[in-house]
Motif scaffolding. Sequence first.
Motif, PDB file in Angstrom:
ATOM      1  N   LYS A   1       0.770  -1.229  -0.102  1.00 33.71           N
ATOM      2  CA  LYS A   1      -0.061  -0.124  -0.075  1.00 33.71           C
ATOM      3  C   LYS A   1       0.952   1.289  -0.225  1.00 33.71           C
ATOM      4  CE  LYS A   1      -4.363  -1.386   0.150  1.00 33.71           C
ATOM      5  NZ  LYS A   1      -5.351  -1.073  -0.895  1.00 33.71           N
ATOM      6  N   PHE A   2       1.992   1.312   1.002  1.00 37.35           N
ATOM      7  CA  PHE A   2       2.940   2.412   0.811  1.00 37.35           C
ATOM      8  C   PHE A   2       4.199   2.195   0.255  1.00 37.35           C
ATOM      9  CE2 PHE A   2       0.114   3.085   4.596  1.00 37.35           C
ATOM     10  CZ  PHE A   2      -0.201   4.138   4.586  1.00 37.35           C
ATOM     11  N   ARG A   3       4.722   2.959  -0.439  1.00 36.85           N
ATOM     12  CA  ARG A   3       5.985   2.759  -1.208  1.00 36.85           C
ATOM     13  C   ARG A   3       6.868   4.250  -1.026  1.00 36.85           C
ATOM     14  NH1 ARG A   3       5.152   2.762  -7.681  1.00 36.85           N
ATOM     15  NH2 ARG A   3       4.585   5.034  -8.124  1.00 36.85           N
ATOM     16  N   TYR A   4       8.008   3.616  -1.267  1.00 33.71           N
ATOM     17  CA  TYR A   4       8.893   4.976  -1.418  1.00 33.71           C
ATOM     18  C   TYR A   4      10.007   4.431  -2.284  1.00 33.71           C
ATOM     19  CZ  TYR A   4      11.325   2.549   2.259  1.00 33.71           C
ATOM     20  OH  TYR A   4      12.039   1.365   3.138  1.00 33.71           O
ATOM     21  N   GLY A   5      10.794   5.716  -2.779  1.00 36.01           N
ATOM     22  CA  GLY A   5      11.953   5.384  -3.885  1.00 36.01           C
ATOM     23  C   GLY A   5      12.845   6.689  -3.974  1.00 36.01           C
ATOM     24  N   VAL A   6      13.694   6.686  -4.778  1.00 37.88           N
ATOM     25  CA  VAL A   6      14.529   7.549  -5.214  1.00 37.88           C
ATOM     26  C   VAL A   6      14.424   7.916  -6.713  1.00 37.88           C
ATOM     27  CG1 VAL A   6      16.250   6.992  -3.574  1.00 37.88           C
ATOM     28  CG2 VAL A   6      16.492   6.133  -5.579  1.00 37.88           C
ATOM     29  N   SER A   7      14.631   9.078  -7.158  1.00 34.41           N
ATOM     30  CA  SER A   7      14.435   9.775  -8.376  1.00 34.41           C
ATOM     31  C   SER A   7      15.423  10.679  -8.643  1.00 34.41           C
ATOM     32  CB  SER A   7      13.218  10.319  -8.676  1.00 34.41           C
ATOM     33  OG  SER A   7      13.110  11.596  -7.686  1.00 34.41           O
ATOM     34  N   ALA A   8      15.695  10.779 -10.130  1.00 34.90           N
ATOM     35  CA  ALA A   8      16.706  11.688 -10.656  1.00 34.90           C
ATOM     36  C   ALA A   8      16.199  12.491 -11.974  1.00 34.90           C
ATOM     37  CB  ALA A   8      18.142  11.147 -10.713  1.00 34.90           C
ATOM     38  N   LYS A   9      16.397  13.580 -12.320  1.00 39.54           N
ATOM     39  CA  LYS A   9      16.181  14.294 -13.653  1.00 39.54           C
ATOM     40  C   LYS A   9      17.167  14.994 -14.096  1.00 39.54           C
ATOM     41  CE  LYS A   9      11.482  14.947 -12.299  1.00 39.54           C
ATOM     42  NZ  LYS A   9      10.429  16.058 -12.334  1.00 39.54           N
ATOM     43  N   ILE A  10      17.446  15.124 -15.309  1.00 36.21           N
ATOM     44  CA  ILE A  10      18.443  15.938 -16.065  1.00 36.21           C
ATOM     45  C   ILE A  10      17.674  16.529 -17.361  1.00 36.21           C
ATOM     46  CG2 ILE A  10      19.490  14.136 -17.395  1.00 36.21           C
ATOM     47  CD1 ILE A  10      22.101  15.480 -17.110  1.00 36.21           C
ATOM     48  N   GLY A  11      18.043  17.823 -17.690  1.00 38.16           N
ATOM     49  CA  GLY A  11      17.266  18.480 -18.635  1.00 38.16           C
ATOM     50  C   GLY A  11      17.805  19.614 -18.961  1.00 38.16           C
TER      51      GLY A  11
END
Length: 243
Positions: A190-200
């Motif tokens: 039901k609950f989740r968490y994670g890491v993210s990254a962006k470049i642009g």
Amino acid sequence: MRKLAAITIFTVLLIPAFGQDTTPNTTTKKTGRPDIPGTFTLELGVNSASGSPSTFDIGFWGSRSLNVYYQYEMRILKSKFSFVPGIGFSFERFKFKNKYTLDYNGSSLIMVSPQTAGRTNTKKSQLITNYIEVPLEICFRTNPEDPARSFKASIGGRVGYMFDSFSKIKYKEDGEMKKLKDKQDFNLQKFRYGVSAKIGVGNFSLFGYYNLTDLFQKDKGILENSQVKNFNTVTVGISLSSF
């Protein structure tokens, strides 16, 4: 999901138009970012499953994500860094190449073939999960005064709650195409968490997201060869933001 995507894309494209100055004989020309509090972000990505059992065999193009966020960027003093919190929705789907479906064998979660399920003419099988999410980012811009033309890079994470999940099967029976929707939680987290990254640059970015939590609850994943298997998901794609 298609209607929401179309509405969101239209909104993102339309917002900059409202920031233009259409008054005739104007002596000053507005430049830079329109005076809109925050930004709307639309992300389109493809999903993959890291360490999934062989029966959880998902296709590349059919397994995709649509993320719709409202974000508010807060510059850190006069630096080139900013803190960007937000809120929004993530709509994910996993399309099975083998046309298997999720089911239960007693209390165990298993993947069932079309032959075992009695639907040999199955055309499509999917698992859909929908989340409300809070993305948090630290963003670097080379020119914070002109974000529409600035190079940017960000790292952060997301926390989400799954408010809906179901499987969807499309099959042919007695010469008629039918759809079957099975609304269950399938032992999903039901609950989740994670890491993210962006470049642009400007309002366009490439993004990646790695889910740190398993897709299924602990010790309640898919049973295969007498073993319960849990695994994570990864999403990569493009991100578009309005200014």
